[in-house]
Design a protein around this motif. Structure first.
Motif, PDB file in Angstrom:
ATOM      1  N   LEU A 179      -6.293 -42.895   1.278  1.00  0.00           N
ATOM      2  CA  LEU A 179      -7.160 -41.938   0.596  1.00  0.00           C
ATOM      3  C   LEU A 179      -6.564 -40.535   0.615  1.00  0.00           C
ATOM      4  O   LEU A 179      -6.571 -39.830  -0.396  1.00  0.00           O
ATOM      5  CB  LEU A 179      -8.533 -41.939   1.283  1.00  0.00           C
ATOM      6  CG  LEU A 179      -9.709 -41.373   0.509  1.00  0.00           C
ATOM      7  CD1 LEU A 179      -9.861 -42.028  -0.850  1.00  0.00           C
ATOM      8  CD2 LEU A 179     -10.988 -41.526   1.311  1.00  0.00           C
ATOM      9  N   SER A 180      -6.013 -40.125   1.747  1.00  0.00           N
ATOM     10  CA  SER A 180      -5.471 -38.775   1.827  1.00  0.00           C
ATOM     11  C   SER A 180      -4.170 -38.640   1.032  1.00  0.00           C
ATOM     12  O   SER A 180      -3.783 -37.537   0.664  1.00  0.00           O
ATOM     13  CB  SER A 180      -5.297 -38.327   3.272  1.00  0.00           C
ATOM     14  OG  SER A 180      -4.600 -39.277   4.020  1.00  0.00           O
ATOM     15  N   ALA A 181      -3.512 -39.761   0.701  1.00  0.00           N
ATOM     16  CA  ALA A 181      -2.288 -39.711  -0.106  1.00  0.00           C
ATOM     17  C   ALA A 181      -2.578 -39.429  -1.579  1.00  0.00           C
ATOM     18  O   ALA A 181      -1.709 -38.959  -2.303  1.00  0.00           O
ATOM     19  CB  ALA A 181      -1.516 -41.022   0.024  1.00  0.00           C
ATOM     20  N   VAL A 182      -3.814 -39.703  -2.021  1.00  0.00           N
ATOM     21  CA  VAL A 182      -4.098 -39.602  -3.466  1.00  0.00           C
ATOM     22  C   VAL A 182      -5.149 -38.548  -3.823  1.00  0.00           C
ATOM     23  O   VAL A 182      -5.460 -38.369  -4.995  1.00  0.00           O
ATOM     24  CB  VAL A 182      -4.519 -40.982  -4.060  1.00  0.00           C
ATOM     25  CG1 VAL A 182      -3.417 -42.012  -3.864  1.00  0.00           C
ATOM     26  CG2 VAL A 182      -5.832 -41.477  -3.458  1.00  0.00           C
ATOM     27  N   THR A 183      -5.709 -37.855  -2.828  1.00  0.00           N
ATOM     28  CA  THR A 183      -6.757 -36.868  -3.113  1.00  0.00           C
ATOM     29  C   THR A 183      -6.379 -35.500  -2.543  1.00  0.00           C
ATOM     30  O   THR A 183      -5.551 -35.402  -1.638  1.00  0.00           O
ATOM     31  CB  THR A 183      -8.111 -37.305  -2.514  1.00  0.00           C
ATOM     32  OG1 THR A 183      -7.969 -37.489  -1.098  1.00  0.00           O
ATOM     33  CG2 THR A 183      -8.615 -38.600  -3.139  1.00  0.00           C
ATOM     34  N   LEU A 229      -5.669 -47.383  -6.049  1.00  0.00           N
ATOM     35  CA  LEU A 229      -6.352 -46.089  -6.114  1.00  0.00           C
ATOM     36  C   LEU A 229      -5.759 -45.218  -7.223  1.00  0.00           C
ATOM     37  O   LEU A 229      -6.489 -44.538  -7.943  1.00  0.00           O
ATOM     38  CB  LEU A 229      -6.267 -45.370  -4.761  1.00  0.00           C
ATOM     39  CG  LEU A 229      -7.040 -46.024  -3.622  1.00  0.00           C
ATOM     40  CD1 LEU A 229      -6.862 -45.228  -2.329  1.00  0.00           C
ATOM     41  CD2 LEU A 229      -8.517 -46.173  -3.949  1.00  0.00           C
ATOM     42  N   ARG A 230      -4.454 -45.255  -7.378  1.00  0.00           N
ATOM     43  CA  ARG A 230      -3.822 -44.464  -8.445  1.00  0.00           C
ATOM     44  C   ARG A 230      -4.213 -44.976  -9.830  1.00  0.00           C
ATOM     45  O   ARG A 230      -4.352 -44.198 -10.773  1.00  0.00           O
ATOM     46  CB  ARG A 230      -2.304 -44.434  -8.257  1.00  0.00           C
ATOM     47  CG  ARG A 230      -1.901 -43.629  -7.031  1.00  0.00           C
ATOM     48  CD  ARG A 230      -0.448 -43.191  -7.040  1.00  0.00           C
ATOM     49  NE  ARG A 230      -0.108 -42.472  -5.813  1.00  0.00           N
ATOM     50  CZ  ARG A 230      -0.387 -41.199  -5.583  1.00  0.00           C
ATOM     51  NH1 ARG A 230      -1.035 -40.481  -6.481  1.00  0.00           N
ATOM     52  NH2 ARG A 230      -0.039 -40.622  -4.439  1.00  0.00           N
ATOM     53  N   CYS A 240     -15.359 -48.589  -4.220  1.00  0.00           N
ATOM     54  CA  CYS A 240     -14.016 -48.098  -4.527  1.00  0.00           C
ATOM     55  C   CYS A 240     -14.166 -47.553  -5.938  1.00  0.00           C
ATOM     56  O   CYS A 240     -13.821 -48.198  -6.922  1.00  0.00           O
ATOM     57  CB  CYS A 240     -12.973 -49.201  -4.457  1.00  0.00           C
ATOM     58  SG  CYS A 240     -11.319 -48.571  -4.884  1.00  0.00           S
ATOM     59  N   ALA A 241     -14.757 -46.376  -6.019  1.00  0.00           N
ATOM     60  CA  ALA A 241     -15.113 -45.797  -7.317  1.00  0.00           C
ATOM     61  C   ALA A 241     -14.954 -44.286  -7.266  1.00  0.00           C
ATOM     62  O   ALA A 241     -14.975 -43.681  -6.187  1.00  0.00           O
ATOM     63  CB  ALA A 241     -16.557 -46.164  -7.679  1.00  0.00           C
ATOM     64  N   LEU A 242     -14.811 -43.711  -8.438  1.00  0.00           N
ATOM     65  CA  LEU A 242     -14.682 -42.263  -8.571  1.00  0.00           C
ATOM     66  C   LEU A 242     -15.987 -41.732  -9.158  1.00  0.00           C
ATOM     67  O   LEU A 242     -16.310 -41.989 -10.316  1.00  0.00           O
ATOM     68  CB  LEU A 242     -13.502 -41.956  -9.484  1.00  0.00           C
ATOM     69  CG  LEU A 242     -13.030 -40.526  -9.618  1.00  0.00           C
ATOM     70  CD1 LEU A 242     -12.805 -39.864  -8.272  1.00  0.00           C
ATOM     71  CD2 LEU A 242     -11.733 -40.488 -10.421  1.00  0.00           C
ATOM     72  N   TRP A 243     -16.762 -41.034  -8.326  1.00  0.00           N
ATOM     73  CA  TRP A 243     -18.077 -40.521  -8.694  1.00  0.00           C
ATOM     74  C   TRP A 243     -17.926 -39.061  -9.138  1.00  0.00           C
ATOM     75  O   TRP A 243     -17.513 -38.209  -8.346  1.00  0.00           O
ATOM     76  CB  TRP A 243     -19.030 -40.607  -7.509  1.00  0.00           C
ATOM     77  CG  TRP A 243     -19.326 -42.005  -7.053  1.00  0.00           C
ATOM     78  CD1 TRP A 243     -18.528 -42.799  -6.274  1.00  0.00           C
ATOM     79  CD2 TRP A 243     -20.486 -42.786  -7.340  1.00  0.00           C
ATOM     80  NE1 TRP A 243     -19.133 -44.017  -6.058  1.00  0.00           N
ATOM     81  CE2 TRP A 243     -20.333 -44.043  -6.701  1.00  0.00           C
ATOM     82  CE3 TRP A 243     -21.651 -42.540  -8.076  1.00  0.00           C
ATOM     83  CZ2 TRP A 243     -21.296 -45.043  -6.772  1.00  0.00           C
ATOM     84  CZ3 TRP A 243     -22.612 -43.536  -8.140  1.00  0.00           C
ATOM     85  CH2 TRP A 243     -22.432 -44.771  -7.506  1.00  0.00           C
ATOM     86  N   GLU A 244     -18.261 -38.778 -10.383  1.00  0.00           N
ATOM     87  CA  GLU A 244     -18.165 -37.422 -10.924  1.00  0.00           C
ATOM     88  C   GLU A 244     -19.368 -36.582 -10.475  1.00  0.00           C
ATOM     89  O   GLU A 244     -20.407 -37.127 -10.104  1.00  0.00           O
ATOM     90  CB  GLU A 244     -18.116 -37.470 -12.456  1.00  0.00           C
ATOM     91  CG  GLU A 244     -16.915 -38.205 -13.023  1.00  0.00           C
ATOM     92  CD  GLU A 244     -15.587 -37.491 -12.797  1.00  0.00           C
ATOM     93  OE1 GLU A 244     -15.585 -36.277 -12.477  1.00  0.00           O
ATOM     94  OE2 GLU A 244     -14.536 -38.149 -12.924  1.00  0.00           O
TER      95      GLU A 244
END
Length: 197
Positions: free
Chosen positions: A41-45, A108-109, A136-140
């Protein structure tokens, strides 16, 4: 209008009743699952946090990581998501559960690359039932009002929220989102990952 920054939220506040022990502490190929997931997670955010209950704050595994303590009582994963959105309302949150041992950076990417900031969320389809995978989702930021409204109405299921929301839905991510819930599943996954390493 530029898209909101993406922060990461690693959900680790579950009670792990079926596993009968803290899933964050489970070790695969010599590494605790919480730390494996944290590194992804910390590698992509831009920034990432571990979501937890107040009683977990001093746990040695969690203590060294940036923490976000649930400000909602025992309502499951929605407590972590809502607490993160309350703390940083302008961020989009890449939320992952801590019990996904096959999750990898490429998955994740893929999610981030497919992000549609005009939707409430971007999520993968479950390979088991075809429904959106909330953990495993991207919440806006736009999803916050809807999640809060559902919470106030006594509805705490993030999956049902995604089903009703305006989302970008991606094809299933193979077995990357398979989670581990029982001691038997853990032993099987441990053998699988150790044979690969």
């Amino acid at each position: 209008m530029s898209a909101s920054p993406i922060y990461g939220l690693l959900l680790s506040g579950g009670a792990s009743r079926r596993m009968r022990r803290d899933k964050a502490q489970l070790s695969y190929a010599g590494k605790p699952q919480l730390l494996r997931a944290w590194r992804l997670l910390s590698a992509v955010t831009e920034r990432a946090f571990v979501s937890m209950r107040e009683s977990q704050r001093d746990d040695p595994l969690r203590a060294g990581l940036p923490q976000l303590v649930d400000s909602y009582d025992a309502i499951g994963p929605a407590a972590g998501i809502l607490s993160a959105q309350d703390a940083w309302p302008k961020a989009a949150w890449l939320v992952i559960a801590c019990d996904l041992p096959l999750l990898d950076e490429a998955t994740l990417r893929t999610l981030i690359a497919a992000r549609d900031p005009s939707k409430d969320a971007t999520a993968f389809t479950s390979r088991f039932d075809g429904l959106p995978e909330p953990l495993c989702a991207l919440w806006e930021p736009s999803s916050h009002a809807m999640l809060k409204q559902r919470y106030q109405a006594g509805s705490f299921c993030p999956r049902k929220a995604l089903i009703q929301a305006n989302i970008a839905l991606l094809p299933a991510a193979g077995d990357a989102l398979d989670n581990i819930n029982t001691p038997e599943e853990f032993e099987q996954m441990q053998r699988q990952l150790e044979s690969q390493s």
